[in-house]
Design a protein around this motif. Structure first.
Motif, PDB file in Angstrom:
ATOM      1  N   VAL A   1       1.686   6.774  -0.199  1.00  0.00           N
ATOM      2  CA  VAL A   1       0.931   5.635  -0.731  1.00  0.00           C
ATOM      3  C   VAL A   1       0.038   6.142  -1.854  1.00  0.00           C
ATOM      4  O   VAL A   1      -0.811   7.009  -1.660  1.00  0.00           O
ATOM      5  CB  VAL A   1       0.082   4.957   0.376  1.00  0.00           C
TER       6      VAL A   1
ATOM      7  N   LEU B   1       1.001   1.174   7.785  1.00  0.00           N
ATOM      8  CA  LEU B   1       1.356  -0.062   7.087  1.00  0.00           C
ATOM      9  C   LEU B   1       2.481  -0.704   7.871  1.00  0.00           C
ATOM     10  O   LEU B   1       3.562  -0.133   7.997  1.00  0.00           O
ATOM     11  CB  LEU B   1       1.805   0.218   5.656  1.00  0.00           C
TER      12      LEU B   1
ATOM     13  N   PHE C   1      -1.942  -3.678   6.279  1.00  0.00           N
ATOM     14  CA  PHE C   1      -2.680  -2.450   6.603  1.00  0.00           C
ATOM     15  C   PHE C   1      -3.151  -2.554   8.048  1.00  0.00           C
ATOM     16  O   PHE C   1      -3.759  -3.550   8.438  1.00  0.00           O
ATOM     17  CB  PHE C   1      -3.880  -2.294   5.659  1.00  0.00           C
TER      18      PHE C   1
ATOM     19  N   ILE D   1      -7.631   2.904  -3.846  1.00  0.00           N
ATOM     20  CA  ILE D   1      -7.668   1.660  -3.068  1.00  0.00           C
ATOM     21  C   ILE D   1      -8.596   0.689  -3.788  1.00  0.00           C
ATOM     22  O   ILE D   1      -9.725   1.038  -4.125  1.00  0.00           O
ATOM     23  CB  ILE D   1      -8.176   1.906  -1.632  1.00  0.00           C
TER      24      ILE D   1
ATOM     25  N   VAL E   1       1.230  -2.364  -2.034  1.00  0.00           N
ATOM     26  CA  VAL E   1       1.166  -0.918  -2.192  1.00  0.00           C
ATOM     27  C   VAL E   1       2.153  -0.452  -3.251  1.00  0.00           C
ATOM     28  O   VAL E   1       3.164  -1.094  -3.505  1.00  0.00           O
ATOM     29  CB  VAL E   1       1.448  -0.171  -0.864  1.00  0.00           C
ATOM     30  N   GLN E   2       1.816   0.679  -3.836  1.00  0.00           N
ATOM     31  CA  GLN E   2       2.688   1.337  -4.790  1.00  0.00           C
ATOM     32  C   GLN E   2       2.814   2.775  -4.311  1.00  0.00           C
ATOM     33  O   GLN E   2       1.829   3.386  -3.867  1.00  0.00           O
ATOM     34  CB  GLN E   2       2.059   1.265  -6.180  1.00  0.00           C
TER      35      GLN E   2
ATOM     36  N   ARG F   1      -1.182   3.755  -4.649  1.00  0.00           N
ATOM     37  CA  ARG F   1      -2.119   2.691  -4.998  1.00  0.00           C
ATOM     38  C   ARG F   1      -2.031   1.613  -3.928  1.00  0.00           C
ATOM     39  O   ARG F   1      -0.953   1.301  -3.438  1.00  0.00           O
ATOM     40  CB  ARG F   1      -1.769   2.054  -6.347  1.00  0.00           C
ATOM     41  N   LEU F   2      -3.169   1.028  -3.591  1.00  0.00           N
ATOM     42  CA  LEU F   2      -3.204  -0.034  -2.583  1.00  0.00           C
ATOM     43  C   LEU F   2      -4.217  -1.074  -3.027  1.00  0.00           C
ATOM     44  O   LEU F   2      -5.334  -0.726  -3.411  1.00  0.00           O
ATOM     45  CB  LEU F   2      -3.596   0.548  -1.222  1.00  0.00           C
TER      46      LEU F   2
END
Length: 110
Positions: A89, A45, A35, A58, A81-82, A91-92
């Motif tokens: 982005v 990213l 990040f 997050i 990340v997802q 999920r992180l």
């Protein structure tokens, strides 16, 4: 009664210590990245600026959900990340130093 209370408190303390030593588990379809802050409404990213999904979640190093604004000025952070179906982005997770060392994630976000 006092013995029982001491036993219960001791059990919870031992459980929390045991959990603190373990690594979190992540979904199968995550990618490693670094990040690097926010640029023009997107999340940087690695060297790429990616859109953030409307439901972006997050999680910090303690696995607590935090606001995106709490990462302002955080510098470079190792993350996983997802992405959602559109490549934003979704999920992180911010990695702990131990997780960053021990996870063998291939960084597809360069």
């Amino acid at each position: 009664m006092r013995r029982l209370l001491v036993w219960v408190v001791g059990f919870f303390l031992m459980t929390n210590v045991a959990l603190a030593d373990g690594l979190r588990t992540f979904p199968q379809n995550v990618a490693g990245a670094t990040f690097n802050g926010y640029v023009n409404g997107g999340m940087k990213l690695g060297t790429r600026v990616l859109a953030m999904a409307p439901g972006l979640q997050i999680r910090d190093q303690q696995n607590l959900i935090i606001f995106a604004s709490q990462l302002e000025g955080a510098g470079k952070l190792p993350v996983v990340v997802q992405f959602d179906a559109e490549g934003a982005v979704w999920r992180l997770w911010i990695l702990t130093p131990q997780e960053a060392r021990e996870l063998n994630l291939v960084s597809i976000v360069k």
